[in-house]
Design a protein around this motif. Structure first.
Motif, mmCIF file in Angstrom:
data_model
loop_
_atom_site.group_PDB
_atom_site.id
_atom_site.type_symbol
_atom_site.label_atom_id
_atom_site.label_comp_id
_atom_site.label_asym_id
_atom_site.label_seq_id
_atom_site.Cartn_x
_atom_site.Cartn_y
_atom_site.Cartn_z
ATOM 1 N N ILE A 159 1.290 4.610 1.302
ATOM 2 C CA ILE A 159 2.610 4.507 2.273
ATOM 3 C C ILE A 159 2.195 5.043 3.641
ATOM 4 O O ILE A 159 1.176 5.373 3.883
ATOM 5 C CB ILE A 159 3.521 5.474 1.352
ATOM 6 C CG1 ILE A 159 2.920 6.956 1.599
ATOM 7 C CG2 ILE A 159 3.924 5.024 0.076
ATOM 8 C CD1 ILE A 159 3.782 8.126 0.644
ATOM 9 N N GLU A 160 3.140 4.816 4.532
ATOM 10 C CA GLU A 160 3.045 5.252 5.865
ATOM 11 C C GLU A 160 3.240 6.754 5.781
ATOM 12 O O GLU A 160 4.489 7.097 6.015
ATOM 13 C CB GLU A 160 3.863 4.528 6.775
ATOM 14 C CG GLU A 160 3.477 2.981 6.832
ATOM 15 C CD GLU A 160 4.586 2.166 7.764
ATOM 16 O OE1 GLU A 160 5.369 2.829 8.316
ATOM 17 O OE2 GLU A 160 4.369 1.011 7.901
ATOM 18 N N MET A 161 2.169 7.599 6.185
ATOM 19 C CA MET A 161 2.383 9.103 5.996
ATOM 20 C C MET A 161 3.264 9.793 7.191
ATOM 21 O O MET A 161 3.660 10.843 7.201
ATOM 22 C CB MET A 161 1.228 9.833 5.817
ATOM 23 C CG MET A 161 0.356 9.217 4.399
ATOM 24 S SD MET A 161 1.563 9.940 3.275
ATOM 25 C CE MET A 161 1.598 11.662 3.245
ATOM 26 N N GLN A 162 3.554 8.702 8.206
ATOM 27 C CA GLN A 162 4.382 9.214 9.308
ATOM 28 C C GLN A 162 5.874 8.775 9.362
ATOM 29 O O GLN A 162 6.647 9.082 10.299
ATOM 30 C CB GLN A 162 3.600 8.837 10.748
ATOM 31 C CG GLN A 162 2.217 9.518 10.810
ATOM 32 C CD GLN A 162 1.754 8.729 12.379
ATOM 33 O OE1 GLN A 162 2.113 8.156 13.122
ATOM 34 N NE2 GLN A 162 0.703 9.789 12.893
ATOM 35 N N ASP A 163 6.153 8.289 8.260
ATOM 36 C CA ASP A 163 7.356 7.812 7.909
ATOM 37 C C ASP A 163 8.064 8.301 6.640
ATOM 38 O O ASP A 163 8.797 7.782 6.007
ATOM 39 C CB ASP A 163 7.099 6.367 7.915
ATOM 40 C CG ASP A 163 8.799 5.703 7.611
ATOM 41 O OD1 ASP A 163 9.627 6.299 8.373
ATOM 42 O OD2 ASP A 163 8.836 4.678 7.032
ATOM 43 N N LEU A 164 7.705 9.538 6.572
ATOM 44 C CA LEU A 164 8.301 10.378 5.281
ATOM 45 C C LEU A 164 9.549 10.802 5.430
ATOM 46 O O LEU A 164 9.868 11.498 6.500
ATOM 47 C CB LEU A 164 7.332 11.405 4.940
ATOM 48 C CG LEU A 164 6.127 11.025 4.284
ATOM 49 C CD1 LEU A 164 5.244 12.397 3.884
ATOM 50 C CD2 LEU A 164 5.812 10.474 3.040
ATOM 51 N N VAL A 165 10.561 10.381 4.483
ATOM 52 C CA VAL A 165 11.901 10.975 4.540
ATOM 53 C C VAL A 165 12.362 11.540 3.180
ATOM 54 O O VAL A 165 12.238 11.067 2.220
ATOM 55 C CB VAL A 165 12.908 9.747 4.869
ATOM 56 C CG1 VAL A 165 14.514 10.221 5.006
ATOM 57 C CG2 VAL A 165 12.679 8.906 6.414
ATOM 58 N N ALA A 166 12.865 12.751 3.249
ATOM 59 C CA ALA A 166 13.206 13.473 2.235
ATOM 60 C C ALA A 166 14.606 14.140 2.262
ATOM 61 O O ALA A 166 14.839 14.724 3.299
ATOM 62 C CB ALA A 166 12.185 14.653 1.930
#
Length: 337
Positions: A159-166
């Motif tokens: 996954i794109e680790m600079q695009d994490l949304v939680a």
């Protein structure tokens, strides 16, 4: 082993007492609570009937030094003040944030007070049980950080680790026992509300540091916490764009392999969703995964008990490791749903 608990009047401290009272190797010899010293333990924690007629003691370093293992459940910034006054060889699990962060700048941005340094980060499923077992002092992770890190750790290479949304909802015990208007029943009941809105929650750098241990690229997280009208439990939903083709079957296999040796973390069968009530009173974490094909995003759901795997349960798991015991010793109980 003789065990001490400092800060035992809080919610995490009370859960520590509950779990430790049934531990076959740990005997609680010292229980302190600064402002509640002299009060009956059952006056604050009426469910802890094992401690009938026993009172909270004052925080006394001479008594602390007689313990073989110490749990510290104090507000952030308080542990560091105490550590310098006690035996440097004493085994310690700190449930506060004082020693979690490696980056001094992150501490100064998200917390107040002087940076105290860092201890090994006590998330065994990610950091490694064998690494924690070598230490005598462990920084227990935060509750949100535990749920979100467990959800993402297995899949960092896809996954794109600079695009994490939680987005994660937590019960009110996560805010502590201090009296606050926003936490009284009339305000909380029948209502959901976001807080520390806009990426300012203090667990953000902790999660990023934890996942940076595994990721090949820099980790960036946008995190929004929600206060839920329940006493305890966390349900976290995390998404990120997939950066390579992979099927849901492949993703499930990755999670199953990553957690195959874990006594506490499980990927649920397809179609079954994590629920906070299913982990209540345990050190367990439940995970489910899916692919949102419309946006090509991976979606992960994770449920934990914020006082269990998010605090006291994980603290005992870490204590078991540094004391040479099986990490699930005293933690094999089922949920109370």
């Amino acid at each position: 082993m003789d065990v001490g608990v400092v800060g035992a009047s809080g919610y995490a401290g009370g859960e520590l007492l509950r779990l430790l009272s049934n531990h076959p190797k740990f005997a609680i010899s010292y229980i302190s609570a600064g402002s509640n010293a002299g009060e009956l333990i059952t006056a604050i924690h009426p469910h802890l009937t094992h401690f009938k007629d026993r009172k909270f003691e004052v925080t006394d370093t001479s008594k602390i030094d007689k313990c073989e293992l110490l749990f510290i459940a104090l507000p952030h910034g308080e542990s560091a003040k105490l550590i310098s006054q006690i035996d440097p060889n004493l085994k310690i699990i700190d449930l506060g944030a004082d020693f979690r962060l490696v980056n001094k700048g992150s501490w100064e941005k998200y917390y107040s007070g002087e940076y105290a340094g860092n201890w090994i980060y006590g998330l065994p499923e990610v950091v490694g049980s064998s690494q924690i077992a070598k230490e005598i002092r462990v920084a227990n992770p935060g509750c949100y950080a535990t749920a979100i890190s467990l959800a993402i750790a297995p899949i960092v290479d896809f996954i794109e680790m600079q695009d994490l949304v939680a987005v994660a909802a937590s019960g009110t015990t996560g805010a502590g026992r201090s009296a606050k208007i926003s936490l009284i029943g009339s305000e909380v009941m029948n209502s959901l509300s976001s807080y520390k809105f806009g990426g300012v929650h203090q667990h953000t750098p902790e999660i990023e540091e934890c996942l940076n241990r595994l990721a090949k690229s820099e980790v960036k997280l946008s995190f929004t916490p929600i206060l839920a009208p329940i006493p305890r439990g966390i349900l976290a939903t995390i998404t990120s764009k997939l950066d390579q083709p992979i099927s849901i079957t492949g993703i499930r296999e990755i999670f199953e392999i990553f957690y195959r040796d874990s006594a506490f973390v499980s990927l649920l069968p397809t179609g079954q969703m994590p629920m906070t009530s299913s982990v209540l009173g345990t050190n367990n974490a439940q995970i489910q995964v899916a692919i949102d094909e419309h946006t090509n995003r991976l979606v992960i759901s994770c449920a934990i008990d914020n006082l269990g795997k998010g605090a006291a349960g994980q603290a005992i798991q870490n204590a078991n490791l540094i004391c040479g015991f099986e990490q699930d010793l005293g933690l094999r109980n089922l949920a109370v749903r």
